[in-house]
Design an enzyme around this catalytic site. Structure first.
Site, PDB file in Angstrom:
ATOM      1  N   CYS A 127       0.044  47.722   7.976  1.00  0.00           N
ATOM      2  CA  CYS A 127       0.420  46.733   8.993  1.00  0.00           C
ATOM      3  C   CYS A 127       1.782  47.045   9.613  1.00  0.00           C
ATOM      4  O   CYS A 127       2.417  46.175  10.201  1.00  0.00           O
ATOM      5  CB  CYS A 127       0.435  45.309   8.431  1.00  0.00           C
ATOM      6  SG  CYS A 127      -1.077  44.881   7.585  1.00  0.00           S
ATOM      7  N   GLY A 163     -12.529  42.020  11.863  1.00  0.00           N
ATOM      8  CA  GLY A 163     -12.495  40.905  10.915  1.00  0.00           C
ATOM      9  C   GLY A 163     -11.509  41.076   9.782  1.00  0.00           C
ATOM     10  O   GLY A 163     -10.318  41.213  10.025  1.00  0.00           O
ATOM     11  N   HIS A 216      -9.141  51.589   5.079  1.00  0.00           N
ATOM     12  CA  HIS A 216     -10.341  51.011   4.467  1.00  0.00           C
ATOM     13  C   HIS A 216     -10.947  52.037   3.532  1.00  0.00           C
ATOM     14  O   HIS A 216     -10.960  53.242   3.850  1.00  0.00           O
ATOM     15  CB  HIS A 216     -11.388  50.652   5.517  1.00  0.00           C
ATOM     16  CG  HIS A 216     -10.978  49.559   6.441  1.00  0.00           C
ATOM     17  ND1 HIS A 216     -10.585  48.309   6.014  1.00  0.00           N
ATOM     18  CD2 HIS A 216     -10.886  49.523   7.788  1.00  0.00           C
ATOM     19  CE1 HIS A 216     -10.280  47.561   7.057  1.00  0.00           C
ATOM     20  NE2 HIS A 216     -10.445  48.273   8.142  1.00  0.00           N
ATOM     21  N   ILE A 273      -6.310  41.120   7.975  1.00  0.00           N
ATOM     22  CA  ILE A 273      -7.138  40.575   9.055  1.00  0.00           C
ATOM     23  C   ILE A 273      -6.742  41.255  10.356  1.00  0.00           C
ATOM     24  O   ILE A 273      -5.554  41.446  10.626  1.00  0.00           O
ATOM     25  CB  ILE A 273      -6.945  39.046   9.182  1.00  0.00           C
ATOM     26  CG1 ILE A 273      -7.488  38.343   7.922  1.00  0.00           C
ATOM     27  CG2 ILE A 273      -7.630  38.496  10.440  1.00  0.00           C
ATOM     28  CD1 ILE A 273      -7.206  36.848   7.871  1.00  0.00           C
ATOM     29  N   GLY A 274      -7.724  41.635  11.133  1.00  0.00           N
ATOM     30  CA  GLY A 274      -7.478  42.187  12.466  1.00  0.00           C
ATOM     31  C   GLY A 274      -8.714  41.933  13.303  1.00  0.00           C
ATOM     32  O   GLY A 274      -9.813  42.349  12.928  1.00  0.00           O
ATOM     33  N   VAL A 283      -1.619  49.453  11.626  1.00  0.00           N
ATOM     34  CA  VAL A 283      -2.464  50.439  10.955  1.00  0.00           C
ATOM     35  C   VAL A 283      -2.998  49.862   9.641  1.00  0.00           C
ATOM     36  O   VAL A 283      -2.324  49.085   8.968  1.00  0.00           O
ATOM     37  CB  VAL A 283      -1.670  51.743  10.678  1.00  0.00           C
ATOM     38  CG1 VAL A 283      -0.472  51.486   9.787  1.00  0.00           C
ATOM     39  CG2 VAL A 283      -2.560  52.826  10.082  1.00  0.00           C
ATOM     40  N   THR A 284      -4.229  50.231   9.301  1.00  0.00           N
ATOM     41  CA  THR A 284      -4.743  49.859   7.987  1.00  0.00           C
ATOM     42  C   THR A 284      -5.635  50.958   7.441  1.00  0.00           C
ATOM     43  O   THR A 284      -6.082  51.847   8.163  1.00  0.00           O
ATOM     44  CB  THR A 284      -5.464  48.500   7.989  1.00  0.00           C
ATOM     45  OG1 THR A 284      -5.533  48.030   6.634  1.00  0.00           O
ATOM     46  CG2 THR A 284      -6.860  48.567   8.555  1.00  0.00           C
ATOM     47  N   GLY A 292      -6.602  43.629  17.018  1.00  0.00           N
ATOM     48  CA  GLY A 292      -5.171  43.404  16.944  1.00  0.00           C
ATOM     49  C   GLY A 292      -4.623  43.976  15.642  1.00  0.00           C
ATOM     50  O   GLY A 292      -5.376  44.423  14.788  1.00  0.00           O
TER      51      GLY A 292
END
Lengths: 226, 79
Positions: free
Chosen positions: A184, A165, A78, A153-154, A75-76, A72
């Protein structure tokens, strides 16, 4: 617990699916994958592609892949300056409640931050952990939008088994990479633990505390390292 | 006919968005196959098919909002 170290996202994604299948078939009670990622952008199921602000060629020249994944959220980004944790938990043994599980993940993060004297906060309606511009400042309806995001969190759930996670921004050096996206799908500021705690922080210490917080919050008796 | 109902997902969760149908109307589905993925807050949730049969009617398309307890689809049970 699997500590993968610094890995490409695709590898950790595969590991999650393997562990998910083992939890599903009952050969494993649960798992916790902890890692750091080489720079990557992931899009959640309902993400809008225009929340990636950088051009495709720019991302390509920087070596930042983009993955559309089944979690869920929007966009993010990492990168190696974050710690990422992927709990593969069967919620039938915990509580079949998505809201409860998300709040537990926030509690894990806030508990970890607290060990460094940092107070994380919730921002109602916006899952994740946030930092007030000044911890002394009282958050009101008017200044809520000035909160900075420190952890995202996703998650995804199948058969009440979780995967994907949380990620927590620890180091300063790759914070600027968030400029590649609208995190997000929101116009928000991001921050990191080192900036708030005003100290250098060892990733190994973060991992140790994070595992401890998972044990406490989810009442896990023992976590074996693999 | 068996109704596929959006179940309780947790406290304070009153609705969700249909994000992906694994099967379309007229297709045959097996019990426990992933049938539909729904999204709420920062989570996706896969709803398995409650029985084997043919997906006869889908009431909500991808992107639609659904309330807890509403019927997402009906499946004609395999005899």
């Amino acid at each position: 617990m699997c500590d993968l170290g610094l890995v490409d996202f695709k590898y950790s994604w595969q590991i999650q699916h393997d562990l998910f299948n083992r939890v599903k078939d009952g050969s494993l009670h649960g798992a916790l994958v902890i890692c750091r990622h080489n720079p990557v952008i992931t899009l959640g199921r309902l993400a809008k592609k225009n929340n990636i602000l950088a051009k495709e060629e720019e991302l390509s020249s920087m070596g930042v892949p983009v993955y559309q994944i089944e979690r869920g959220g929007d966009v993010t980004y990492h990168g190696p300056g974050q710690i990422t944790a992927y709990p593969i938990f069967n919620l039938q043994y915990i509580k079949k409640d998505i809201h409860y599980y998300l709040r537990q993940l926030e509690d894990v993060i806030m508990g970890m931050l607290n060990e460094f004297g940092v107070t994380g906060t919730r921002y109602r309606g916006y899952t994740g952990v946030w930092i007030k511009p000044s911890e002394a400042e009282k958050v009101t309806q008017e200044n809520e939008h000035s909160l900075c995001k420190i952890a995202s969190i996703g998650i995804a759930i199948k058969n009440w088994i979780t995967f994907h996670g949380l990620s927590i921004n620890i180091k300063k050096f790759d914070l600027a990479m968030f400029n590649l996206i609208r995190p997000c799908g929101m116009n928000i500021k991001v921050t990191c633990l080192e900036d708030i705690a005003k100290q250098d922080i060892e990733m190994d210490l973060i991992k140790k505390i994070l595992v401890q917080k998972f044990k406490e919050n989810f009442k896990i008796k023992a976590i074996m390292e693999q | 006919m068996t109704k596929v109902i959006l179940p309780e997902l947790g406290e304070n969760i009153l609705k969700a968005i249909v994000s992906y149908w694994y099967f379309q109307e007229g297709e045959t589905v097996q019990e426990k196959d992933d049938l539909v993925e729904i999204t709420t807050d920062k989570s996706t949730f896969n709803l398995p098919s409650p029985c084997s049969g043919i997906v006869r009617e889908i009431f909500f398309r991808e992107g639609d909002s659904v309330n807890i307890g509403e019927t997402l689809a009906v499946i004609e049970d395999k005899e």
